[in-house]
Design a protein around this motif. Structure first.
Motif, PDB file in Angstrom:
ATOM      1  N   ARG A  98     -29.409  48.417  -8.174  1.00 50.86           N
ATOM      2  CA  ARG A  98     -30.027  47.912  -9.315  1.00 50.86           C
ATOM      3  C   ARG A  98     -29.293  46.704  -9.815  1.00 50.86           C
ATOM      4  O   ARG A  98     -29.939  45.744 -10.200  1.00 50.86           O
ATOM      5  CB  ARG A  98     -29.712  48.899 -10.391  1.00 50.86           C
ATOM      6  CG  ARG A  98     -30.293  48.816 -11.745  1.00 50.86           C
ATOM      7  CD  ARG A  98     -30.197  49.921 -12.662  1.00 50.86           C
ATOM      8  NE  ARG A  98     -29.022  50.384 -13.075  1.00 50.86           N
ATOM      9  CZ  ARG A  98     -28.167  49.844 -14.179  1.00 50.86           C
ATOM     10  NH1 ARG A  98     -29.207  49.271 -15.018  1.00 50.86           N
ATOM     11  NH2 ARG A  98     -27.301  50.158 -14.642  1.00 50.86           N
ATOM     12  N   ASP A 101     -30.822  43.913  -7.692  1.00 56.47           N
ATOM     13  CA  ASP A 101     -32.329  44.065  -8.361  1.00 56.47           C
ATOM     14  C   ASP A 101     -32.402  43.102  -9.580  1.00 56.47           C
ATOM     15  O   ASP A 101     -33.223  42.095  -9.940  1.00 56.47           O
ATOM     16  CB  ASP A 101     -32.623  45.370  -8.594  1.00 56.47           C
ATOM     17  CG  ASP A 101     -34.239  45.278  -8.982  1.00 56.47           C
ATOM     18  OD1 ASP A 101     -34.762  44.177  -8.886  1.00 56.47           O
ATOM     19  OD2 ASP A 101     -34.883  46.233  -9.244  1.00 56.47           O
ATOM     20  N   GLN A 108     -29.073  37.621  -7.881  1.00 57.21           N
ATOM     21  CA  GLN A 108     -30.050  38.430  -7.626  1.00 57.21           C
ATOM     22  C   GLN A 108     -30.505  38.266  -6.239  1.00 57.21           C
ATOM     23  O   GLN A 108     -30.820  37.067  -5.485  1.00 57.21           O
ATOM     24  CB  GLN A 108     -31.274  37.928  -8.714  1.00 57.21           C
ATOM     25  CG  GLN A 108     -32.464  38.879  -8.330  1.00 57.21           C
ATOM     26  CD  GLN A 108     -33.554  38.503  -9.400  1.00 57.21           C
ATOM     27  OE1 GLN A 108     -34.051  37.478  -9.446  1.00 57.21           O
ATOM     28  NE2 GLN A 108     -33.941  39.707 -10.309  1.00 57.21           N
ATOM     29  N   HIS A 110     -33.245  40.487  -3.703  1.00 57.38           N
ATOM     30  CA  HIS A 110     -34.120  41.598  -3.649  1.00 57.38           C
ATOM     31  C   HIS A 110     -33.962  42.316  -2.271  1.00 57.38           C
ATOM     32  O   HIS A 110     -34.301  43.524  -2.238  1.00 57.38           O
ATOM     33  CB  HIS A 110     -35.450  41.142  -3.971  1.00 57.38           C
ATOM     34  CG  HIS A 110     -35.711  41.013  -5.392  1.00 57.38           C
ATOM     35  ND1 HIS A 110     -36.650  40.051  -5.918  1.00 57.38           N
ATOM     36  CD2 HIS A 110     -35.369  41.824  -6.640  1.00 57.38           C
ATOM     37  CE1 HIS A 110     -36.610  39.982  -7.040  1.00 57.38           C
ATOM     38  NE2 HIS A 110     -35.947  41.206  -7.525  1.00 57.38           N
ATOM     39  N   ALA A 113     -30.957  44.384  -2.618  1.00 52.30           N
ATOM     40  CA  ALA A 113     -31.436  45.445  -3.734  1.00 52.30           C
ATOM     41  C   ALA A 113     -32.144  46.631  -2.897  1.00 52.30           C
ATOM     42  O   ALA A 113     -31.861  47.715  -3.062  1.00 52.30           O
ATOM     43  CB  ALA A 113     -32.050  45.044  -4.564  1.00 52.30           C
ATOM     44  N   TYR A 114     -33.094  45.949  -2.227  1.00 52.20           N
ATOM     45  CA  TYR A 114     -34.135  47.151  -1.311  1.00 52.20           C
ATOM     46  C   TYR A 114     -33.215  47.887  -0.346  1.00 52.20           C
ATOM     47  O   TYR A 114     -33.542  48.990  -0.159  1.00 52.20           O
ATOM     48  CB  TYR A 114     -34.988  46.130  -0.641  1.00 52.20           C
ATOM     49  CG  TYR A 114     -36.083  47.127  -0.022  1.00 52.20           C
ATOM     50  CD1 TYR A 114     -37.234  47.530  -0.641  1.00 52.20           C
ATOM     51  CD2 TYR A 114     -35.968  47.835   1.257  1.00 52.20           C
ATOM     52  CE1 TYR A 114     -38.406  48.285  -0.247  1.00 52.20           C
ATOM     53  CE2 TYR A 114     -36.982  48.558   2.048  1.00 52.20           C
ATOM     54  CZ  TYR A 114     -38.226  48.866   0.921  1.00 52.20           C
ATOM     55  OH  TYR A 114     -39.063  49.563   1.559  1.00 52.20           O
ATOM     56  N   TYR A 117     -31.233  50.694  -2.564  1.00 55.80           N
ATOM     57  CA  TYR A 117     -32.447  51.551  -2.928  1.00 55.80           C
ATOM     58  C   TYR A 117     -32.673  52.287  -1.828  1.00 55.80           C
ATOM     59  O   TYR A 117     -33.019  53.740  -2.091  1.00 55.80           O
ATOM     60  CB  TYR A 117     -33.402  50.841  -3.637  1.00 55.80           C
ATOM     61  CG  TYR A 117     -33.197  50.319  -4.945  1.00 55.80           C
ATOM     62  CD1 TYR A 117     -32.385  50.816  -5.879  1.00 55.80           C
ATOM     63  CD2 TYR A 117     -34.096  48.967  -5.469  1.00 55.80           C
ATOM     64  CE1 TYR A 117     -32.260  50.304  -7.272  1.00 55.80           C
ATOM     65  CE2 TYR A 117     -33.844  48.448  -6.523  1.00 55.80           C
ATOM     66  CZ  TYR A 117     -33.121  49.030  -7.559  1.00 55.80           C
ATOM     67  OH  TYR A 117     -33.065  48.545  -8.783  1.00 55.80           O
ATOM     68  N   MET A 135     -40.692  48.043  -5.387  1.00 59.10           N
ATOM     69  CA  MET A 135     -40.572  46.931  -4.725  1.00 59.10           C
ATOM     70  C   MET A 135     -41.606  46.661  -3.505  1.00 59.10           C
ATOM     71  O   MET A 135     -42.033  45.574  -3.104  1.00 59.10           O
ATOM     72  CB  MET A 135     -38.985  46.862  -4.135  1.00 59.10           C
ATOM     73  CG  MET A 135     -38.056  47.053  -5.374  1.00 59.10           C
ATOM     74  SD  MET A 135     -36.551  46.592  -4.597  1.00 59.10           S
ATOM     75  CE  MET A 135     -36.273  44.781  -4.463  1.00 59.10           C
ATOM     76  N   GLN A 140     -41.218  42.830  -3.342  1.00 58.37           N
ATOM     77  CA  GLN A 140     -39.926  42.430  -3.762  1.00 58.37           C
ATOM     78  C   GLN A 140     -38.980  42.944  -2.574  1.00 58.37           C
ATOM     79  O   GLN A 140     -38.968  43.948  -2.271  1.00 58.37           O
ATOM     80  CB  GLN A 140     -39.749  42.774  -4.973  1.00 58.37           C
ATOM     81  CG  GLN A 140     -40.206  42.167  -6.148  1.00 58.37           C
ATOM     82  CD  GLN A 140     -39.720  43.107  -7.579  1.00 58.37           C
ATOM     83  OE1 GLN A 140     -39.680  44.287  -7.445  1.00 58.37           O
ATOM     84  NE2 GLN A 140     -39.907  42.200  -8.629  1.00 58.37           N
TER      85      GLN A 140
END
Length: 345
Positions: A98, A101, A108, A110, A113-114, A117, A135, A140
């Motif tokens: 998060r 993300d 930032q 992605h 983040a991916y 996650y 995503m 994303q």
């Protein structure tokens, strides 16, 4: 948009802790936190984090992230989430994702983040499964992939994640990542509605009133619309107004119709503003009032209902100059009031 909940402390986990952590009493920190003694909790979790206790690292991260018992420090929170996530703590993995993300305390990213996650999602975390699905849907951190998005939404939906259930409904009704299937769409909208999704309540109502994948049932539709309308959804308020104005599934009641149209109109819904104008123009359940009718036609036009201009021009032929000035003054007053009052969300 990915919906997130605030991180909360973790109490326990079936994790094997480093040998040097055996003498560390994690429960002391948790008890202090529960009692509101954040200074002691912070000290305890700091001690645990220093010797590599994964849950202490996570809980300390939460305290720094939210500024509980200490100054908010996203850099420190990020470091601690990372240490805990690397030891397999699911919520740490999710919170780390998060932060990447949202660019919260870090740049930032992605892709990063991916990754995090997905680590949490593969361990069964519903919020992370929903995030991975979203995503994939929007592309994303990787190319758009609605099929994979549906797979992750399905996993989260089966854990009663309302937003995932709602998104599945949207994908089935629109044929995104799958063939269109209104029956499945209604199934997931109703599941999401049971879990508190306002948009799902509205969509389920629309499908029942239209008889889409199910026999038309305006009475059941009204129940869904009422729940969404009571929660403040303007579109649902407008639909209730139309049911009462038409007598579809309910006894025709222009007072009720006017009440619901007014709620939606005050939120700027142009269709409801147009219906209100018609009610006052024709005196449906209320004394005929051309000034109020013109005001609502004007507001509907300003909110994008372009056909209202013709009705306004026709109505002006029945009004004198004073009435027209009053109608226009009311429009200005309404718009000024909306500029200073908070809007319903």
């Amino acid at each position: 948009m990915i919906r997130h909940i605030l991180p909360s402390l973790l109490y326990c986990a079936l994790l094997s802790q480093p040998l040097q952590a055996q003498d560390y009493d994690f429960s002391t920190g948790m008890q202090a936190y529960e009692n509101g003694n954040h200074a002691v909790a912070l000290e305890n979790f700091t001690e645990g984090a220093r010797i590599g206790h994964a849950l202490a690292q996570y809980n300390l991260a939460v305290m720094y992230h939210q500024g509980i018992g200490t100054e908010r420090d996203t850099d420190r929170a990020h470091q601690l989430y990372a240490l805990s996530a690397q030891q397999g703590v699911v919520r740490a993995q999710y919170e780390l994702g998060r932060m990447y993300d949202n660019g919260d305390g870090v740049q930032q990213d992605h892709r990063e983040a991916y990754y995090w996650y997905e680590q949490a999602a593969e361990q069964g975390d519903a919020e992370a499964q929903y995030a991975v699905g979203t995503m994939n849907f929007y592309g994303q951190g990787r190319p758009e992939d609605p099929v994979t998005a549906m797979e992750w939404y399905q996993l989260a939906a089966e854990q009663q994640h309302a937003d995932a259930q709602y998104n599945l409904g949207v994908m089935y009704i629109n044929g995104l990542g799958t063939a269109p299937d209104p029956g499945q769409a209604l199934h997931w909208f109703e599941r999401a509605a049971e879990n508190g999704s306002i948009d799902a309540l509205y969509n389920a109502g629309l499908m029942h009133v239209a008889g889409q994948s199910t026999p038309s049932d305006p009475v059941r539709a009204r129940s869904y619309f009422e729940q969404a309308a009571d929660a403040g959804l303007a579109e649902a308020q407008a639909q209730l107004g139309m049911l009462y104005a038409s007598g579809n599934g309910v006894e025709r009641d222009f007072d009720q119709a006017r009440e619901w149209f007014l709620k939606a109109a005050e939120q700027g819904d142009p269709a409801s503003q147009a219906f209100l104008a018609q009610i006052y123009r024709e005196g449906l359940g209320v004394e005929r009032d051309l000034v109020t009718a013109h005001m609502w036609y004007d507001l509907a036009y300003r909110h994008g209902h372009r056909r209202m201009l013709r009705h306004m021009n026709t109505l002006q032929g029945e009004m004198n100059a004073q009435e027209l000035r009053e109608a226009r003054d009311r429009v200005v007053q309404w718009m000024q009031r909306r500029d200073t009052e908070p809007l319903n969300e």
